[in-house]
Structures are given as structure tokens and as C-alpha cells.
Scaffold this motif. Structure first.
Motif, mmCIF file in Angstrom:
data_model
loop_
_atom_site.group_PDB
_atom_site.id
_atom_site.type_symbol
_atom_site.label_atom_id
_atom_site.label_comp_id
_atom_site.label_asym_id
_atom_site.label_seq_id
_atom_site.Cartn_x
_atom_site.Cartn_y
_atom_site.Cartn_z
ATOM 1 N N ARG A 127 25.506 -28.676 -5.079
ATOM 2 C CA ARG A 127 24.518 -28.509 -6.239
ATOM 3 C C ARG A 127 25.041 -29.229 -6.857
ATOM 4 O O ARG A 127 24.265 -30.289 -8.109
ATOM 5 N N ALA A 128 26.269 -28.801 -8.214
ATOM 6 C CA ALA A 128 26.417 -29.510 -9.768
ATOM 7 C C ALA A 128 26.733 -31.148 -9.004
ATOM 8 O O ALA A 128 26.362 -31.607 -10.286
ATOM 9 N N LEU A 129 27.256 -31.466 -7.914
ATOM 10 C CA LEU A 129 28.171 -32.773 -8.301
ATOM 11 C C LEU A 129 26.548 -33.380 -7.821
ATOM 12 O O LEU A 129 26.611 -34.976 -7.209
ATOM 13 N N GLU A 130 25.894 -32.620 -6.848
ATOM 14 C CA GLU A 130 24.226 -33.031 -6.017
ATOM 15 C C GLU A 130 25.040 -34.283 -4.856
ATOM 16 O O GLU A 130 24.042 -34.426 -4.859
ATOM 17 N N PHE A 131 26.104 -33.672 -4.262
ATOM 18 C CA PHE A 131 26.162 -34.306 -3.267
ATOM 19 C C PHE A 131 25.302 -33.816 -1.799
ATOM 20 O O PHE A 131 25.302 -34.523 -1.129
ATOM 21 N N GLY A 132 24.679 -32.758 -1.472
ATOM 22 C CA GLY A 132 24.070 -32.314 -0.677
ATOM 23 C C GLY A 132 25.208 -31.802 -0.109
ATOM 24 O O GLY A 132 26.259 -31.900 0.259
ATOM 25 N N ASN A 133 24.094 -31.013 1.016
ATOM 26 C CA ASN A 133 24.940 -30.240 2.464
ATOM 27 C C ASN A 133 25.395 -31.678 3.804
ATOM 28 O O ASN A 133 25.448 -31.688 3.997
ATOM 29 N N VAL A 134 26.618 -31.921 2.992
ATOM 30 C CA VAL A 134 27.300 -33.623 4.075
ATOM 31 C C VAL A 134 28.487 -32.953 4.039
ATOM 32 O O VAL A 134 28.801 -32.861 3.283
ATOM 33 N N ILE A 135 28.597 -34.521 5.057
ATOM 34 C CA ILE A 135 30.013 -34.402 4.837
ATOM 35 C C ILE A 135 31.208 -34.422 3.799
ATOM 36 O O ILE A 135 32.381 -33.537 4.217
ATOM 37 N N LEU A 136 31.626 -35.323 3.047
ATOM 38 C CA LEU A 136 31.377 -34.641 1.411
ATOM 39 C C LEU A 136 31.572 -33.686 1.102
ATOM 40 O O LEU A 136 32.815 -33.458 0.606
ATOM 41 N N ALA A 137 30.809 -32.799 1.153
ATOM 42 C CA ALA A 137 30.628 -31.726 0.393
ATOM 43 C C ALA A 137 31.599 -30.503 0.958
ATOM 44 O O ALA A 137 32.283 -29.960 0.781
ATOM 45 N N GLY A 138 31.466 -30.818 2.660
ATOM 46 C CA GLY A 138 32.050 -29.827 3.352
ATOM 47 C C GLY A 138 33.892 -30.335 3.472
ATOM 48 O O GLY A 138 34.347 -29.489 3.423
ATOM 49 N N GLY A 139 33.828 -31.437 3.694
ATOM 50 C CA GLY A 139 35.320 -31.612 3.557
ATOM 51 C C GLY A 139 36.378 -31.752 1.939
ATOM 52 O O GLY A 139 37.094 -30.816 2.743
ATOM 53 N N LEU A 140 35.650 -31.502 0.789
ATOM 54 C CA LEU A 140 36.145 -31.196 -0.191
ATOM 55 C C LEU A 140 36.609 -29.776 -0.015
ATOM 56 O O LEU A 140 37.351 -29.388 -0.828
ATOM 57 N N THR A 141 35.169 -28.908 0.404
ATOM 58 C CA THR A 141 35.607 -27.232 0.560
ATOM 59 C C THR A 141 36.905 -26.888 0.895
ATOM 60 O O THR A 141 37.298 -26.490 0.492
ATOM 61 N N LEU A 142 36.806 -27.774 2.515
ATOM 62 C CA LEU A 142 38.304 -27.190 3.599
ATOM 63 C C LEU A 142 38.895 -27.508 2.648
ATOM 64 O O LEU A 142 40.314 -27.004 3.475
ATOM 65 N N ALA A 143 38.930 -28.936 2.084
ATOM 66 C CA ALA A 143 40.412 -29.484 1.730
ATOM 67 C C ALA A 143 41.137 -28.038 0.138
ATOM 68 O O ALA A 143 42.051 -27.797 0.347
ATOM 69 N N LEU A 144 40.289 -28.420 -0.392
ATOM 70 C CA LEU A 144 40.551 -26.871 -1.574
ATOM 71 C C LEU A 144 40.974 -25.427 -0.721
ATOM 72 O O LEU A 144 42.095 -25.377 -0.824
ATOM 73 N N GLU B 292 27.372 -41.074 10.551
ATOM 74 C CA GLU B 292 27.705 -42.213 10.228
ATOM 75 C C GLU B 292 29.011 -41.912 9.815
ATOM 76 O O GLU B 292 28.815 -43.419 8.863
ATOM 77 N N GLY B 293 29.434 -41.635 8.472
ATOM 78 C CA GLY B 293 29.748 -41.678 7.494
ATOM 79 C C GLY B 293 30.245 -40.394 6.618
ATOM 80 O O GLY B 293 29.214 -39.174 7.085
ATOM 81 N N ILE B 294 30.910 -40.309 5.702
ATOM 82 C CA ILE B 294 30.765 -38.995 4.722
ATOM 83 C C ILE B 294 29.368 -38.127 3.442
ATOM 84 O O ILE B 294 29.296 -37.456 3.364
ATOM 85 N N PHE B 295 28.249 -39.078 3.551
ATOM 86 C CA PHE B 295 27.923 -38.238 3.095
ATOM 87 C C PHE B 295 25.972 -38.079 3.692
ATOM 88 O O PHE B 295 25.160 -38.422 3.258
#
Lengths: 296, 277
Positions: A140-157, A237-240
Motif C-alpha cells: 500500500r504505502a510504497l504502492e508496489f501492489g501484490n507483486v514478487i518484490l512486495a512478497g520477497g521483501l516481506t519474507l526477507a523481513l 518474468e520479473g520482480i514487478f
């Protein structure tokens, strides 16, 4: 001869009951171990007998489909792989960096131990809470949407505290006399860290990192909170790109098994794939540890 | 420069030396410690230390455990600062500059002052890489030069013949005595002026100890050596001067044969003859 306090007859009489007790406790500990093993074995047998016949090239390579006989999990496998592409560098850089700072640079004091304690506490926070954090921050705040980048960063945290704690322990285990030798020759702190401490701590750091990855691969709760679907979406095909992941696939198929009975078998087959993946990762961890392990 | 002038300068340099010094072998003072005090937190570990250390001499520091002798040694290359709660006062001049001054870079100091530790601490690398480590961190990359440094350093520590055919073996495969001599060679590779040795033979068997002692005798031709030891005979055998430390103070500092044959202080005599410590 001084007074004897040990009455041989009494000691002999008590002996057999002591030995019996000893055997009893041993049996109890063995039973505890057995319990875990049996449950695990039952689970594995159940999953394998149900799912193994559904695993074939088509199942692994196909797109998802509502038709159980044509459904494949390639999308989920790719999604999980892409997640790792985000999780691995983020956790390694931030996790190892944090551990190096806390162990080697930060002044030992109240603040340092406060931070260290809270990192350990973070490791115990339920994963769904990280999901909420990821939803708020990345989706939401960074407006990535539910894409790989958002999921990956969440799991990374989510796994970051595990990596930090493991790396801290690995760094702490490097004998101090090695760094003393390096400082003693006029090396700077960074030279000592880079050339002596990090190489010696590497096996421990990598083992911790791979175990953390195993955890990230299997996580479902944070992804459900992020709203990761298991729908008919194109291969990522990519992180977005939007994506689904193996545990999500298992989750949705299990839920929908009440609608289409076949889905339960597909879920079992997917679990096998996930387990094999985890097993591979853990094997790599052990191999790395053995390869780089040094004796001091 | 006239001989008279040279002599005058030399006399000035050895002003702290007492009348027993032989004027014809005047040696330059490397370290001059004046009024050094050191605290670990609240513990007053070194009390008003005054001591000069000369080139091409072996200076032994003896004393019971906890008397501050290792602390003093580690102050000479500021290794003591690895303990964060250390505070110092007074000064230690190394070649005319106060090393306790924060503007004196520790990296510079430790490049010129090598250290050999109580327990041999080779890196978990090959023998070659252990020796090449020092030159490499100081920016030498040329393989040929590194090869030469490795050979010269190992020769300097009299261990070349034993190790020349196994330079790529891991240093952990060596015996304890060999490891310690490797550490001495590693220290020579940086070409220091002073070598500090912190009980270098306490973990070694008598034969290895003897070899290290012989090595020290060779090394003192080129280096100032300061050695902390628990072994009284060792101090008597290898050192030119001996300092006796007790409870953080220097009780006596003099020529070694003086300390051992004719100590000025009763406590020195008691310690040397094994009545305490």
C-alpha cells in the motif's frame, strides 16, 4: 579405621530400584523422540501415497487450470524461485551487515544488548504480523501492489532476524586470537574483518542463511495477507509481476478440495515438490558447512 | 660530524642509563616509558611505570600472574585498547613520539612493532598465505616480491628448511613449536623494529622452547625484543635486561645478571628464588 557411613547392605538393597529408575527415564526420553519421528513418518507416508502418482512432467511444467487433470504448478515454482531472487540478496546484505556491525563495530553496552535482544524477539513474532507489515508498507504505502518484490521483501523481513542471529553467532565463534594476530601486524579493522573474520565465519553464516531461506520458502501466512492469489495468471518474468508460490498453491487446493476432490491429491503432490526443494536446500547447507569448515 | 659530537648525542640518548652502561656499545632507546598509569575500569593495573627499552637487546619482564606484565607489553603496541574500558595516563615515546597520543595511528605503530602471542595463532590458511598476509595488507601484490618475503621471513625464523616443500599446506597441520616459529616468521615479514613476545613458549615442549630461545638470540642482532615470561631460567638465559613487576609496579629493572645474582630489592630475590609467585 574411621566410622563408616556407607552401609553396604542398605546400598545393595537400594541399588536395584535405582537401576530400574535409570532404565525408566531412558525409556521415557526415547519415547519422546519416537513420537516426533512416528508423526513425521505418518505425515510423509500419507502425503507420498496420495500425491506421488500425480507428479509428472506435465504437472511440473503446465499452467494452472481449474481442470484438475490438466493443472500444473510451473507458475508456483517460478513464483517461489523469483521470491528467492529477492529474499537471498536482501537478507544476506542486510542480515550479515547488521551482524557485523553489532558484533564487531558497535560499542558493547546497554544499547547494543537492547538491540540484540530485540532482534531475537523479532524472530519470535508470528509470521502473519510480518504479512500485515508487508501489506501496509510495500503493497500500500510504497504502492508496489501484490507483486514478487512486495512478497520477497516481506519474507526477507520475516527471516532477517534468523540470519542476523546465526551470523552473529558465527562471527562470535571466530577465535579472538586470529583477529589479534591481524591487528598486531598493523591491519585495519576492515582488513581484519574482510580477510580473517568473515572467511572464518562464512560456513556458519551460510548455514544460517540457507536455513532461513528454507523457512521463507514454506511461509504461507504472510503471503495470504498480502493477497497473493492462486489464479490463472501468466508466468512471472520479473520482480514487478504478480505471482503465486508453492505454499499458496497448497493452501488454495486444500481449501478447494471440498469443491473438487481431486485438488487434495494435487495439494499432496505440490507438498512433495516443496519438501524435495527444502531437502535440497538443507543438503546444500550441510555441504557448504562441511566444505568450508575450519578447525582452530 | 666529529666523534666528540656523536658521542655527546649518544650520551644524551642514553641519559636514563645508569653508570654501569658501557659507553662503547651505546644503543639507541626505542621505547621510553614515563609515568605510565593504566586502569581497567576501576582497577589500577599499572602504576607509575618508568622504563626504557633499547634496540638490539632482549628485555625480559617477569613477575607473578596478574602483576601487569602482559598489560604493559600490550600497551607498547596499544593492543590493550581492544579492551574498551582501558584508560591510560603518562607517556610512552617510541622513537621520539608519544604513542599514547590519539593522533599516533595504531596501524603505523603495529606495523613497526610486531607481536608474538602466548598461544601460537596462525591463520587457518596455507603456510605461504600466513607469511604473505602482512605484506599483502600493506599493499604488496607482486607475486615475485611476496615469494621472496616468504622465503626470507621463514629463513629468518630458521624454519625454511623444514617448511620449504610444504608452503601450500595448511598451517594447522604443523606442530605447536613449528606454529609458533611460523608466527614469528609472519611477524618478521612486516619488517618491524621491535618484537613483543607474550610468553611465547609457555605452551611448548622443552625442545621447541629451546629452539625459540635460540631464535630470540639471533633476532636480537636486528630487533629490539621485549619478552614476557613466567620462566625464570628463560629470562636469565636469553635476556640482557630484566624488569620485575609486582602488583602493577616495577620493583626492579636492571641488567639481567644483576637481577638474578644481586637483586637490590628483597621481593625480587624472593620471587626469583621461588619463595612466592
Amino acid at each position: 579405621m574411621t566410622t563408616k557411613y556407607m552401609d553396604a547392605e542398605l546400598v545393595g538393597k537400594r541399588m536395584s530400584s535405582r537401576v530400574r529408575k535409570n532404565t525408566g527415564w531412558k525409556g521415557l526420553f526415547f519415547a519422546s523422540t519416537l513420537f516426533g519421528l512416528v508423526v513425521l513418518a505418518v505425515l510423509l507416508i500419507r502425503i507420498f501415497t496420495q500425491g506421488i502418482e500425480y507428479i509428472n512432467i506435465d504437472f511440473l511444467m503446465n499452467h494452472l487450470s481449474t481442470d484438475a487433470s490438466r493443472a500444473g504448478i510451473m507458475g508456483a515454482i517460478l513464483g517461489t524461485a523469483w521470491l528467492m531472487v529477492v529474499v537471498i540478496p536482501v537478507t544476506m546484505v542486510i542480515g550479515v551487515g547488521t551482524a557485523i556491525y553489532l558484533e564487531l563495530y558497535a560499542k558493547k553496552g546497554k544499547l547494543q544488548s537492547f538491540i540484540a535482544t530485540n532482534i531475537s524477539n523479532l524472530a519470535g513474532v508470528p509470521s502473519i504480523v510480518y504479512g500485515l507489515l508487508g501489506l501496509t508498507l510495500f503493497v500500500r504505502a510504497l504502492e508496489f501492489g501484490n507483486v514478487i518484490l512486495a512478497g520477497g521483501l516481506t519474507l526477507a523481513l520475516l527471516v532477517l532476524p534468523i540470519v542476523i542471529v546465526a551470523a552473529q553467532e558465527a562471527l562470535r565463534a571466530v577465535p579472538g586470537n586470529l583477529s589479534e594476530a591481524s591487528y598486531g601486524m598493523g591491519a585495519t579493522k576492515w582488513q581484519t574483518v574482510r580477510r580473517i573474520i568473515l572467511p572464518a565465519a562464512l560456513p556458519g553464516i551460510l548455514t544460517g542463511a540457507i536455513l532461513a531461506l528454507s523457512r521463507a520458502i514454506g511461509e504461507t501466512a504472510p503471503l495470504t495477507v498480502l493477497g497473493i492469489p492462486a489464479l490463472l495468471i501468466p508466468f512471472p518474468e520479473g520482480i514487478f509481476d504478480t505471482f503465486t508460490a508453492l505454499p499458496m498453491q497448497i493452501y488454495y487446493w486444500t481449501i478447494d478440495a471440498s469443491l473438487v476432490a481431486e485438488y487434495a491429491n494435487l495439494a499432496a503432490a505440490t507438498i512433495i515438490v516443496l519438501l524435495v526443494l527444502l531437502f535440497l536446500l538443507n543438503s546444500i547447507a550441510i555441504l557448504i558447512r562441511n566444505k568450508f569448515q575450519q578447525r582452530y | 660530524m666529529s666523534t666528540v659530537m656523536t658521542k655527546a648525542i649518544n650520551l644524551k640518548l642514553v641519559r636514563n642509563e645508569n653508570e654501569r652502561s658501557e659507553p662503547e656499545v651505546q644503543k639507541e632507546v626505542v621505547y621510553d616509558t614515563k609515568g605510565l598509569n593504566l586502569w581497567y575500569g576501576e582497577t589500577h593495573a599499572l602504576k607509575n611505570i618508568n622504563m626504557d627499552i633499547k634496540e638490539k637487546e632482549v628485555t625480559a619482564i617477569i613477575g607473578p600472574s596478574g602483576c601487569g606484565k602482559s598489560t604493559y607489553l600490550k600497551t607498547l603496541n596499544r593492543m590493550v585498547e581492544l579492551v574498551p574500558i582501558v584508560k591510560t595516563s603518562g607517556q610512552i615515546t617510541y622513537k621520539g613520539k608519544n604513542i599514547l597520543d590519539k593522533s599516533f595511528r595504531v596501524e603505523d605503530l603495529r606495523t613497526q612493532v610486531g607481536m608474538v602471542f602466548q598461544k601460537a595463532n596462525p591463520f587457518p590458511k596455507s603456510i605461504y598465505e600466513n607469511i604473505a598476509y602482512g605484506p599483502k595488507i600493506h599493499g604488496i601484490k607482486n607475486k615475485k616480491i611476496l615469494d621472496e618475503i616468504v622465503e626470507n621471513s621463514l629463513r629468518g625464523a630458521f624454519i625454511w628448511d623444514e617448511l620449504k616443500d610444504r608452503l601450500n599446506d595448511n598451517a594447522y597441520g604443523l606442530s605447536g613449536g613449528q606454529q609458533q616459529r611460523l608466527c614469528i616468521a609472519r611477524c618478521l615479514a612486516v619488517e618491524p623494529n621491535v618484537i613483543l613476545m607474550d610468553e611465547p613458549t609457555s605452551a611448548l615442549d622443552p625442545k621447541s622452547t629451546l629452539r625459540i630461545e635460540e631464535l630470540v638470540q639471533e633476532l636480537k642482532k636486528d630487533y629490539a625484543i621485549v619478552i614476557v615470561t613466567h620462566n625464570m631460567q628463560q629470562a636469565a638465559r636469553i635476556s640482557d635486561k630484566t624488569a620485575f613487576f609486582l602488583n602493577g609496579e616495577i620493583i626492579e629493572y636492571d641488567k639481567t645478571d644483576h637481577i638474578f645474582n644481586n637483586p637490590a630489592d628483597e621481593r625480587t630475590g624472593d620471587y626469583i628464588s621461588g619463595r612466592f609467585g
